[in-house]
Structure formats: structure tokens, C-alpha cells
Write a protein that holds these residues in place. Structure first.
Motif, short mmCIF file in Angstrom:
data_model
loop_
_atom_site.label_atom_id
_atom_site.label_comp_id
_atom_site.label_asym_id
_atom_site.label_seq_id
_atom_site.Cartn_x
_atom_site.Cartn_y
_atom_site.Cartn_z
N UNK A 1 0.68 -1.32 0.24
CA UNK A 1 0.00 -0.10 0.11
C UNK A 1 1.01 1.30 -0.07
N UNK A 2 1.80 1.22 0.46
CA UNK A 2 2.73 2.42 0.79
C UNK A 2 3.22 2.94 -0.75
N UNK A 3 3.43 2.27 -1.61
CA UNK A 3 3.65 2.53 -2.87
C UNK A 3 2.75 3.27 -3.78
N UNK A 4 1.42 3.32 -3.16
CA UNK A 4 0.25 4.08 -3.78
C UNK A 4 0.26 5.45 -3.67
N UNK A 5 1.32 6.23 -4.11
CA UNK A 5 1.14 7.76 -4.41
C UNK A 5 0.10 7.99 -5.19
N UNK A 6 -0.64 9.18 -4.87
CA UNK A 6 -1.57 9.79 -5.77
C UNK A 6 -2.81 9.20 -5.28
N UNK A 7 -3.14 8.42 -4.32
CA UNK A 7 -4.29 7.96 -3.61
C UNK A 7 -4.92 8.77 -2.59
N UNK A 8 -5.77 9.81 -2.87
CA UNK A 8 -6.36 10.64 -1.58
C UNK A 8 -6.58 9.79 -0.63
N UNK A 9 -6.06 10.11 0.66
CA UNK A 9 -6.59 9.74 1.85
C UNK A 9 -5.74 8.53 2.11
N UNK A 10 -4.67 8.15 1.41
CA UNK A 10 -3.85 6.84 1.86
C UNK A 10 -2.92 7.18 3.20
N UNK A 11 -2.41 8.28 3.28
CA UNK A 11 -1.69 8.61 4.41
C UNK A 11 -2.50 8.30 5.65
N UNK A 12 -3.69 8.95 5.73
CA UNK A 12 -4.58 8.74 6.79
C UNK A 12 -4.79 7.22 7.04
N UNK A 13 -5.16 6.47 6.15
CA UNK A 13 -5.43 5.13 6.10
C UNK A 13 -4.40 4.34 6.68
N UNK A 14 -3.06 4.62 6.18
CA UNK A 14 -1.89 3.85 6.82
C UNK A 14 -1.58 4.25 8.17
N UNK A 15 -2.07 5.42 8.55
CA UNK A 15 -1.71 5.71 9.98
C UNK A 15 -2.51 4.93 11.04
N UNK A 16 -3.83 4.61 10.50
CA UNK A 16 -4.81 3.84 11.19
C UNK A 16 -4.69 2.39 11.30
N UNK A 17 -4.25 1.88 10.34
CA UNK A 17 -4.21 0.42 10.01
C UNK A 17 -2.73 -0.16 10.61
N UNK A 18 -2.70 -1.17 11.54
CA UNK A 18 -1.65 -1.84 12.05
C UNK A 18 -0.63 -2.35 10.70
N UNK A 19 0.46 -2.41 11.03
CA UNK A 19 1.65 -2.46 9.98
C UNK A 19 1.28 -3.92 9.32
N UNK A 20 0.75 -5.02 10.05
CA UNK A 20 0.40 -6.32 9.33
C UNK A 20 -0.62 -6.24 8.41
N UNK A 21 -1.58 -5.13 8.36
CA UNK A 21 -2.69 -5.06 7.26
C UNK A 21 -2.17 -3.76 6.31
N UNK A 22 -1.01 -3.47 6.07
CA UNK A 22 -0.70 -2.31 5.31
C UNK A 22 -0.45 -3.15 4.01
N UNK A 23 -1.15 -4.04 3.68
CA UNK A 23 -1.05 -4.88 2.09
C UNK A 23 -2.45 -5.01 1.52
N UNK A 24 -2.52 -4.78 0.34
CA UNK A 24 -3.64 -4.89 -0.20
C UNK A 24 -4.32 -6.44 -0.46
#
Length: 126
Positions: A1-24
Motif C-alpha cells: 500500500x505504501x507505494x500507492x502515491x496519488x491515492x487521496x486519503x492513503x496517508x490517513x489510512x496507513x496511520x490507522x492500520x496496523x503494520x500487518x494489514x498494510x498490504x492490499x
């Protein structure tokens, strides 16, 4: 998920998800897919937007993707779970004329959607 620049709201989404769920691939259940026709008065043409809601296996985490200006043919097989969801940013690849993103299941072709913009948000978690 981290490489998905350009997606609005991605930073906020990644802040809320635990590290183990940060993959599509963690979000393999399609809970909702809905698209609707929108008339663009600025350009005087019809566009289509879609809402895709995904969850992990236990439905602890749900992600809402708003796909703006989907185009071309798209496929969604609702009888299958997504095995390997990916979102590819096409900007700079020469393929992006009006399709800046490709959302697809790279393992069994259950999903393939092209769109101009994506907004992502975490809906809920328990």
C-alpha cells in the motif's frame, strides 16, 4: 500500500492500520461494488464513479475506495474472493491518458478496473 502515491486519503489510512494489514492482499473480500453515472457539467460529458468496499477475512477492517471516472471495460467476479489485489499508479508509464490507476487481482483476474482518481478511507475496525 505504501507505494500507492496519488491515492487521496492513503496517508490517513496507513496511520490507522496496523503494520500487518498494510498490504492490499489482506483485503480479499468485496463487500460492496456499486457504480453510478455522473454528468460532468464542466466538460459536458458522462462519467462513471464506483464505490468498492473491501474487508479483511474477519471483517475487522473495512476500506472504502471511491473510484472516480472509471473507463473502459471492467470486471468484478462476485463469487470469488480477491487473491492478490493490487493498485498500480500508471502515471509516467505512457499508459495513463485518462486512466491514472489500474485496480486488479493479479492472481485470478477477479477484478480489473481503470480510473482517473481514487479516494481511500478506513470505514471501521473492531
Amino acid at each position: 500500500m505504501e507505494q500507492n502515491n496519488g491515492i487521496m486519503g492513503m496517508d490517513a489510512l496507513l496511520e490507522k492500520l496496523p503494520r500487518e494489514y498494510q498490504n492490499w492482499f489482506c483485503f480479499g473480500h468485496i463487500l460492496k461494488f456499486e457504480y453510478k453515472e455522473i454528468f460532468d457539467y464542466e466538460n459536458w460529458d458522462t462519467r462513471y464513479n464506483a464505490e468498492l468496499i473491501l474487508s479483511n477475512d474477519s471483517e475487522t477492517y473495512k476500506i472504502r475506495l471511491l473510484l472516480k471516472h472509471i473507463s473502459g471495460e471492467f470486471t468484478i467476479r462476485v463469487t470469488e474472493d480477491i487473491v492478490g489485489l493490487n493498485i498500480r499508479n500508471l502515471t509516467g508509464s505512457g499508459l495513463e491518458s485518462c486512466n491514472h490507476f489500474h485496480i486488479y487481482d493479479f492472481e485470478n483476474d477477479a477484478v480489473s478496473i481503470y480510473c482517473e482518481e481514487i479516494e481511500a478511507e478506513l470505514l471501521e475496525h473492531s
